[in-house]
Design an enzyme around this catalytic site. Structure first.
Site, PDB file in Angstrom:
ATOM      1  N   CYS A 117       0.828   3.668   3.447  1.00 46.16           N
ATOM      2  CA  CYS A 117       1.480   2.595   4.106  1.00 46.16           C
ATOM      3  C   CYS A 117       3.366   3.019   4.476  1.00 46.16           C
ATOM      4  CB  CYS A 117       1.416   0.868   4.094  1.00 46.16           C
ATOM      5  SG  CYS A 117       0.152   0.816   4.533  1.00 46.16           S
ATOM      6  N   CYS A 137       0.815  -1.133   0.265  1.00 47.71           N
ATOM      7  CA  CYS A 137       0.345   0.186   0.250  1.00 47.71           C
ATOM      8  C   CYS A 137       1.304   0.970   0.327  1.00 47.71           C
ATOM      9  CB  CYS A 137      -0.736  -0.237   1.407  1.00 47.71           C
ATOM     10  SG  CYS A 137      -1.579   1.469   1.379  1.00 47.71           S
TER      11      CYS A 137
END
Ligand code: SF4
Length: 455
Positions: free
Chosen positions: A378, A375
């Site tokens: 992230c 991600c």
């Protein structure tokens, strides 16, 4: 001749805040409020016309002393960058560069790799506007590239703002894996330490950056880049997803036309080009290409041809996250290298986080990020979360991570309030239910205020 040391603010001073739609960003102008508006300044209605006054310095925003002129933020409009990209799709690189510098002034910088993207500096010079240039010194560049940096600084009368990798991180990588680990387990880890993290630090100081990306450079990853876009891989000065804009003024220009331009303008070029190098990066990962070979064949030649991004432009990579196994297929290549790797962050298993959920009286409070390594949001918060964990180490607050994609996702959604990645939870000492961090600001200070308010 433009000089980085003599940069002033743009004619239109503005700042940005994220709009609700990811392609739309609100523009604010920082202006001095009239004297009668200094008390109860919210009631002052700024004139609707966009003021084009003399350059004002951003520092005035921080002037909060009583005698200092009050300042207010005036909404001057919204920019939809998808529409702007369409509008400027056929504009010349010079016009795009001019627009970028005009909109962002001192809050934008050209990313200079030491190759033919010197064309960007030439375009910036031609606009007649002040501009800034930064570059990543990975410590592994060719001597010719360093000489070229020096020549460029002298030619344009500028100082390039170099960013260096973190010495401790480089030391840890080289001591554990050697100087050439990228030939064995891929370039991602080394690029992350030597390029991506320094770039992330650099970009946190800007609201926009200018790159030399071109569609013809990589058929696998750069075929669809627009001339301007919201950069979802990195954060800018204001923090959070959508706080940084990326300009690609030469997106539609072909390599041969860049070279015609450089020759015409008599611009200094990296001497490696005359030795057959086209795309130039670090010395161990760049080699000359033969006539007719694609330029990206000279970079990381031991890896898959279509996934050659060092992480600086990873948003170009198409992610297929539908396999549910916590891996990402990047043009057919599976990548799942973990993130948040530091001893200060405890990796929690399913049993570990279930135990945390059950405890009514914990010995210490916990902060846990629910994440997926693929991600981009992230990845974007990785350095701040690592820094936070290191700050909190030994203070009585534990910091953890729980990989919540793939098979763990239904559990995380049901039991851990997972909406999207990353989700950050605080498990207080005396309550069983974790409290979800409500903001998209994931910098160290914001996270610390959250923890201090609840611990
Ligand atoms: Fe390391 Fe090569 Fe990436 Fe440079 S290009 S940072 S040497 S892997």
């Amino acid at each position: 001749m433009a000089s980085a040391s003599a940069i002033s603010s743009p004619t239109i001073v503005h700042s940005e805040r994220r709009g609700r739609q990811i392609g739309t960003v609100k523009l604010f102008e920082i202006v001095a409020a009239p004297a009668d508006a200094r008390i109860g300044r919210r009631r002052w209605a700024a004139p609707p016309v966009l003021a084009a006054g003399p350059p004002r310095k951003r520092e005035s925003v921080a002037a909060t002393v009583t005698d200092a002129p009050a300042v207010v933020e005036k909404v001057i409009g919204e920019v939809n960058y998808e529409e702007l990209a369409k509008e400027m799709e056929h504009a010349s690189p010079l016009a795009i560069m001019d627009r970028a510098l005009q909109m962002f002034g001192n809050d934008i910088a050209i990313a200079f790799s030491g190759a033919e993207d010197v064309a960007l500096i030439e375009y910036a010079r031609l606009t007649g506007r002040p501009f800034r240039v930064f570059s990543l010194d990975t410590g592994r560049l060719n001597p010719e590239t360093y000489q070229f940096f020096d020549a460029v600084e002298k030619h344009y009368g500028i100082r390039i703002e170099y960013m260096f990798p973190d010495a401790i991180e480089v030391q840890a990588l080289v001591r554990s894996k050697g100087l050439f680990s990228f030939y064995e387990d891929g370039h991602q880890e080394c690029c992350r330490v030597r390029k991506v993290r320094p770039l992330r630090r650099a970009l946190k100081g800007f609201r926009a950056w200018i790159t030399g990306q071109r569609k013809d450079q990589s058929p696998g990853t750069r075929a669809n880049i627009p001339v301007v876009q919201v950069d979802l891989s990195f954060e800018g000065l204001d923090g959070g997803a959508g706080s940084l804009i990326k300009w690609n003024p030469v997106a539609n220009v072909e390599g041969k036309d860049i070279w015609n331009f450089l020759r015409t303008m008599d611009v200094p070029v990296n001497p490696l080009h005359s030795q057959g190098y086209v795309s130039i990066g670090c010395e161990p990962c760049t080699r000359p290409v033969l006539p007719g070979q694609h330029e990206r064949e000279g970079r990381w030649w031991w890896e898959d041809a279509k996934a050659k991004e060092c992480g600086l432009h990873k948003a170009n990579i198409t992610h297929d996250v539908g396999n549910g196994k916590g891996t990402v297929a990047v043009n057919g290549v599976s990548h799942s290298a973990d993130i948040f790797n530091t001893r200060a962050i405890v990796g929690l298993t399913r049993t570990g986080i279930e135990n945390l959920l059950k405890l009514e009286n914990r010995k210490e409070p916990w902060l846990v990020v629910l994440y997926a390594p693929w991600c981009q949001f992230c990845q974007a918060m990785e350095s701040s979360y690592v820094e936070l964990a290191e700050k909190l180490h030994g203070t009585g607050v534990k910091v953890g991570k729980f990989r919540a994609d793939g098979d763990q996702k239904p559990f995380a959604k049901e039991e851990l309030q997972l909406g999207s990645f990353p989700t950050i939870l605080f498990f207080p000492k005396h309550t069983s239910r974790p409290i979800k961090y409500p903001s998209e600001r994931r910098d160290v200070d914001s996270l610390l205020s959250f923890i201090n308010a609840l611990r």
